[in-house]
Design an enzyme around this catalytic site. Sequence first.
Site, PDB file in Angstrom:
ATOM      1  N   LYS A  37       3.886   4.053 -11.672  1.00  0.00           N
ATOM      2  CA  LYS A  37       2.478   3.669 -11.865  1.00  0.00           C
ATOM      3  C   LYS A  37       1.709   4.897 -12.328  1.00  0.00           C
ATOM      4  O   LYS A  37       1.523   5.856 -11.584  1.00  0.00           O
ATOM      5  CB  LYS A  37       1.888   3.109 -10.573  1.00  0.00           C
ATOM      6  CG  LYS A  37       0.460   2.577 -10.733  1.00  0.00           C
ATOM      7  CD  LYS A  37       0.026   1.825  -9.485  1.00  0.00           C
ATOM      8  CE  LYS A  37      -1.408   1.324  -9.570  1.00  0.00           C
ATOM      9  NZ  LYS A  37      -1.811   0.623  -8.335  1.00  0.00           N
ATOM     10  N   SER A  96      -0.470   8.162  -9.711  1.00  0.00           N
ATOM     11  CA  SER A  96      -1.745   7.678 -10.252  1.00  0.00           C
ATOM     12  C   SER A  96      -2.933   7.747  -9.307  1.00  0.00           C
ATOM     13  O   SER A  96      -4.058   7.520  -9.751  1.00  0.00           O
ATOM     14  CB  SER A  96      -1.570   6.224 -10.696  1.00  0.00           C
ATOM     15  OG  SER A  96      -0.995   5.442  -9.668  1.00  0.00           O
ATOM     16  N   CYS A  97      -2.719   8.037  -8.031  1.00  0.00           N
ATOM     17  CA  CYS A  97      -3.837   8.040  -7.091  1.00  0.00           C
ATOM     18  C   CYS A  97      -4.844   9.123  -7.521  1.00  0.00           C
ATOM     19  O   CYS A  97      -4.483  10.296  -7.642  1.00  0.00           O
ATOM     20  CB  CYS A  97      -3.321   8.308  -5.680  1.00  0.00           C
ATOM     21  SG  CYS A  97      -4.535   7.920  -4.445  1.00  0.00           S
ATOM     22  N   LYS A  99       0.880  -1.177   0.000  1.00  0.00           N
ATOM     23  CA  LYS A  99       0.000   0.000   0.000  1.00  0.00           C
ATOM     24  C   LYS A  99       0.918   1.228   0.000  1.00  0.00           C
ATOM     25  O   LYS A  99       1.975   1.222   0.640  1.00  0.00           O
ATOM     26  CB  LYS A  99      -0.877  -0.065   1.265  1.00  0.00           C
ATOM     27  CG  LYS A  99      -1.767   1.129   1.503  1.00  0.00           C
ATOM     28  CD  LYS A  99      -3.042   1.094   0.703  1.00  0.00           C
ATOM     29  CE  LYS A  99      -3.797   2.411   0.879  1.00  0.00           C
ATOM     30  NZ  LYS A  99      -4.781   2.670  -0.161  1.00  0.00           N
TER      31      LYS A  99
HETATM   32  C1  FMN Z   1      -9.627   0.425  -1.904  1.00  0.00           C
HETATM   33  C2  FMN Z   1      -8.496   0.624  -2.883  1.00  0.00           C
HETATM   34  C3  FMN Z   1      -7.335   1.262  -2.462  1.00  0.00           C
HETATM   35  C4  FMN Z   1      -6.282   1.465  -3.344  1.00  0.00           C
HETATM   36  N1  FMN Z   1      -5.127   2.074  -2.908  1.00  0.00           N
HETATM   37  C5  FMN Z   1      -4.079   2.241  -3.759  1.00  0.00           C
HETATM   38  C6  FMN Z   1      -2.845   2.799  -3.300  1.00  0.00           C
HETATM   39  O1  FMN Z   1      -2.665   3.157  -2.134  1.00  0.00           O
HETATM   40  N2  FMN Z   1      -1.832   2.946  -4.214  1.00  0.00           N
HETATM   41  C7  FMN Z   1      -1.963   2.556  -5.523  1.00  0.00           C
HETATM   42  O2  FMN Z   1      -1.020   2.690  -6.296  1.00  0.00           O
HETATM   43  N3  FMN Z   1      -3.126   2.005  -5.962  1.00  0.00           N
HETATM   44  C8  FMN Z   1      -4.162   1.836  -5.130  1.00  0.00           C
HETATM   45  N4  FMN Z   1      -5.323   1.230  -5.573  1.00  0.00           N
HETATM   46  C9  FMN Z   1      -5.425   0.815  -6.998  1.00  0.00           C
HETATM   47  C10 FMN Z   1      -5.125  -0.673  -7.194  1.00  0.00           C
HETATM   48  O3  FMN Z   1      -3.794  -0.985  -6.830  1.00  0.00           O
HETATM   49  C11 FMN Z   1      -5.324  -1.080  -8.685  1.00  0.00           C
HETATM   50  O4  FMN Z   1      -4.448  -0.325  -9.487  1.00  0.00           O
HETATM   51  C12 FMN Z   1      -6.763  -0.851  -9.167  1.00  0.00           C
HETATM   52  O5  FMN Z   1      -7.702  -1.217  -8.180  1.00  0.00           O
HETATM   53  C13 FMN Z   1      -7.064  -1.636 -10.445  1.00  0.00           C
HETATM   54  O6  FMN Z   1      -6.914  -3.016 -10.253  1.00  0.00           O
HETATM   55  P1  FMN Z   1      -8.180  -4.027 -10.065  1.00  0.00           P
HETATM   56  O7  FMN Z   1      -9.049  -3.873 -11.263  1.00  0.00           O
HETATM   57  O8  FMN Z   1      -7.567  -5.391  -9.918  1.00  0.00           O
HETATM   58  O9  FMN Z   1      -8.876  -3.578  -8.810  1.00  0.00           O
HETATM   59  C14 FMN Z   1      -6.398   1.018  -4.695  1.00  0.00           C
HETATM   60  C15 FMN Z   1      -7.566   0.375  -5.098  1.00  0.00           C
HETATM   61  C16 FMN Z   1      -8.618   0.162  -4.220  1.00  0.00           C
HETATM   62  C17 FMN Z   1      -9.868  -0.556  -4.685  1.00  0.00           C
END
Ligand code: FMN
Length: 375
Positions: A191, A153-154, A46
């Site tokens: 990212k 990317s956030c 995270k």
């Molecule tokens: C609840 C939540 C928290 C996330 N927190 C982060 C984060 O702290 N840093 C990050 O780079 N991506 C974060 N993401 C993005 C995920 O790493 C991922 O890029 C995104 O959900 C797409 O993948 P998926 O379709 O498998 O969910 C988060 C996603 C979710 C759902």
Amino acid sequence: MSTNRAVNFTGVDFQNPFLLSSAPPTESESNILRAFEAGWGGVVTKTIGLHPVTNVVGAKAKFMRTTPEDSYVSMKKRPGAALHSSWNWELISDKTLDWWLPRIRRIKEAFPDRVLIASIMAGSGNDKELKNWQRLARDCQDAGADGLELNFSCPHMDRRDMGSNIGKDEGLCSVVTEAVKEVARVPVWCKLTPATAEIEVEAGACFRGGADAIVSSNTFPSIPVIDPDTLEFEINVDGFVSSGGLGGPAILPLSLAKMAQMSRAFPDRSFSGIGGISDFSQALSYILLGCGTVQVCTAAMLDQAVGPNVIKRLLAGLDAFLERNAARGWTSVEDFRGIRRDRIVAQSEIRRPDAADYHSGYEAIEGYAGAEARP
Ligand SMILES: Cc1cc2nc3c(=O)[nH]c(=O)nc-3n(C[C@H](O)[C@H](O)[C@H](O)COP(=O)(O)O)c2cc1C
């Protein structure tokens, strides 16, 4: 011929190409240890930062589902509904760097043969912020991280110099990557946000700054749907909402398109694919477009928080695929990586019933002079 799950990605050896992405599944030491026990080849922590983080009151993430009967996309739980997407407005880790460092050390001691990538984030508005990136990078690599993932990317940062606001600015992408590369002894992945028209521009900027790989996609900017009865957003605090991120099955084709834009522009570079992966068929699409590793979030969140069944399915799917294709001489991911990248062409290059019918949207002009006149 024996099959081989192992990959080398940006100089790092992975037992398999399947990683948990930076998100709730990797928010704690216990989760990451459970993930490695379950068989994941790597994790991206995270995101770790230095600025204060306080999340909103109430739910930080929810899942949207739909049914074939009503096609209604909603966060409301209904029997028989299938997953459509995840929606979240969760900020980066609310744990400090000092909380993370001993944990990274202990995880690497427990699983020296698994890969831990530290996701990090700081601002970009001044030298002090660039020094923050360098401090995060140094400390995480000294604690034993095998690589760094820079969070450009956030999607829910108000600060103009952070998160996806960096990923939308090619100048900042280069400057921050370069600052981290000055101190990094481990590979640096960037990212990128998918919320930009030509993501290959930002990818190119990261590569110019020295990035070893590009990772995509983070979640897509989005807002929750409005309940037709209450006229309130399905997630809200005191009736208010702000832009959050969409993940899961709904973003798979969107994220593939972003990946194809980049991997076609930079066929010799390294890419890690994310977005809508829950079994090997989806991972395969990313690999065929050129990705050397893939990452999973939403599917893992819904499977005992770290995806023990998801990783089982991914590994079984890879083994079965290699077995099915043994006659082609394929024994590892590298043998089929990128082999469908060149099938994406201009609309006018797709066959028509009659080849003379379509001229890229221009009028048909007879003869050689006409062809010359077309741009
Ligand atoms: C609840 C939540 C928290 C996330 N927190 C982060 C984060 O702290 N840093 C990050 O780079 N991506 C974060 N993401 C993005 C995920 O790493 C991922 O890029 C995104 O959900 C797409 O993948 P998926 O379709 O498998 O969910 C988060 C996603 C979710 C759902």
